[in-house]
Design an enzyme around this catalytic site. Sequence first.
Site, short mmCIF file in Angstrom:
data_model
loop_
_atom_site.label_atom_id
_atom_site.label_comp_id
_atom_site.label_asym_id
_atom_site.label_seq_id
_atom_site.Cartn_x
_atom_site.Cartn_y
_atom_site.Cartn_z
CE LYS A 116 0.30 1.14 1.58
NZ LYS A 116 -0.15 0.01 0.75
CE LYS B 106 3.66 2.57 -1.09
NZ LYS B 106 3.61 1.26 -1.67
CG ASP C 180 3.82 -1.04 1.00
OD1 ASP C 180 4.78 -1.82 0.85
OD2 ASP C 180 2.97 -0.83 0.11
N PRO C 181 7.32 -0.62 2.65
CG PRO C 181 9.11 -1.78 3.61
CD PRO C 181 7.61 -1.63 3.70
CG ASN D 187 0.84 -4.46 -2.89
OD1 ASN D 187 1.05 -3.89 -1.84
ND2 ASN D 187 1.45 -4.12 -4.02
CG HIS E 241 -2.41 -2.64 -4.14
ND1 HIS E 241 -2.59 -2.48 -5.49
CD2 HIS E 241 -1.21 -2.09 -3.83
CE1 HIS E 241 -1.53 -1.86 -5.99
NE2 HIS E 241 -0.68 -1.61 -5.01
CB SER E 242 -5.49 1.81 -4.24
OG SER E 242 -4.70 2.89 -3.81
CG ASN E 243 -1.23 0.87 -8.63
OD1 ASN E 243 -1.39 -0.27 -9.05
ND2 ASN E 243 -0.12 1.26 -8.06
#
Length: 418
Positions: free
Chosen positions: A186, A188, A216-217, A264, A315-317
């Site tokens: 993935k 970012k 994923d923008p 997300n 999803h993650s942070n």
Amino acid sequence: MVIQEIRVTPVAFRDPPLLNAAGVHEPWALRTVVEVVTDDGHSGLGETYGDLAHLDKVRECAKALVGLDVHHTHEMYARISAIVGDVVGDLHGLTGASSKEKSVDRVFSPFEVAALDIRGKAANVPVCDLLGGRVRDAVPYSAYLFYKWAGHPDAEPDRFGTALDPDGLVAQAALLIEEYGFRSIKLKGGVFPPDREIAAIRALHAAFPGVPLRLDPNTAWTVATSVRVARELDGVLQYLEDPAPEISGMARVARESGARLATNMCVVTPEHLPQALAQEAIQVLLLDHHYWGGLARSAQVAALCGTFGLELSMHSNSHLGISLAAMTHLAAATPNLTYACDTHTPWQDGQDVVKPGALRFVDGAVPVPPGPGLGVELDRDALAAMHEQYLACGLTARDDLGYMRRFQPDFTVRRAHW
Ligand SMILES: O=C([O-])C(=O)C[C@H](O)[C@@H](O)C(=O)[O-]
Ligand SMILES: [Mg+2]
């Protein structure tokens, strides 16, 4: 199994300068560790965000849960709902809009995870068994690439190197794949004009043939740009994540491009699901138990998605091992979660509050920890050291925008920017 005490400890750990549509990660990532202790001597762990407004609510709710049986999570939710009156959001907005419902779900999550950890330990079964049992023994994660600077501007370069162009990202992917064995990637995005990010995806496609790719923008593009990029990357991307803002914008991108879209950001609470389904805005929902109200509620949302034909990813942070364990149990017990999950684990680079051994990556996947409950044990020395770091670092909330503006004063959040 009555809750006797709840300890809430904010922690900080080092984080590289990872770039995104909201700015850049600060030198420290903040998290909160929740330990629930019951009258029969069990204890359970949860992990959540470290932003002060959220932490204050977690602390307030912790007091209100003492005396409650760990099985009574409906009552737990009701008590938390009565306390979380205001919206407790985050500054960066990368996980979509805030609402009362989402705020309650966010505060409830670490207590619910800790309660499940205790119930698993008491029954001598892993948490995934409390969620219906595992359908996979190991949970695949993806290599989560970020554009990044060599290091924080006032510090030495970090070991991950610079990644500001396709070559830098290919090198980063090679490093993460070598160290973790990831089998999907993935990126970012939302950092540079879209054509630069298209070139990066093409370079990754050429360097890692056959490896699924996502971009994923974080809603940095308009609908028209999203449609153009989606068409250009047709056949190259596994899915395109949150190209444009709002359910209606995503629906237009989906309709006009035919691309598989994931989110997300525009579907972040159950109340968003009917609208997203009616407009056929997304094909993939990224679950995240930290804001979908813990593990059991996430499992319920997963079942709903199955009913209505939505696919699932995760999803993650920035997070630590308690979260990775919880994510792994949830994904192991969710039959229709078929995409490799996101994780920020490589960026934590060995720092953790749990003892080593229980969590490991094999060919990019984390085997379900074998022990009862979450299967991870708190490292009290590490917790104390990370708490000291929290006190010393001077940060009280994640602020990617404020940090970026120290170096680029005119920077604005990239929302429908290109
Ligand atoms: O999938 C996403 O949108 C994210 O992972 C949001 C995160 O906050 C990510 O952008 C980050 O860590 O900068
Ligand atoms: Mg995303």
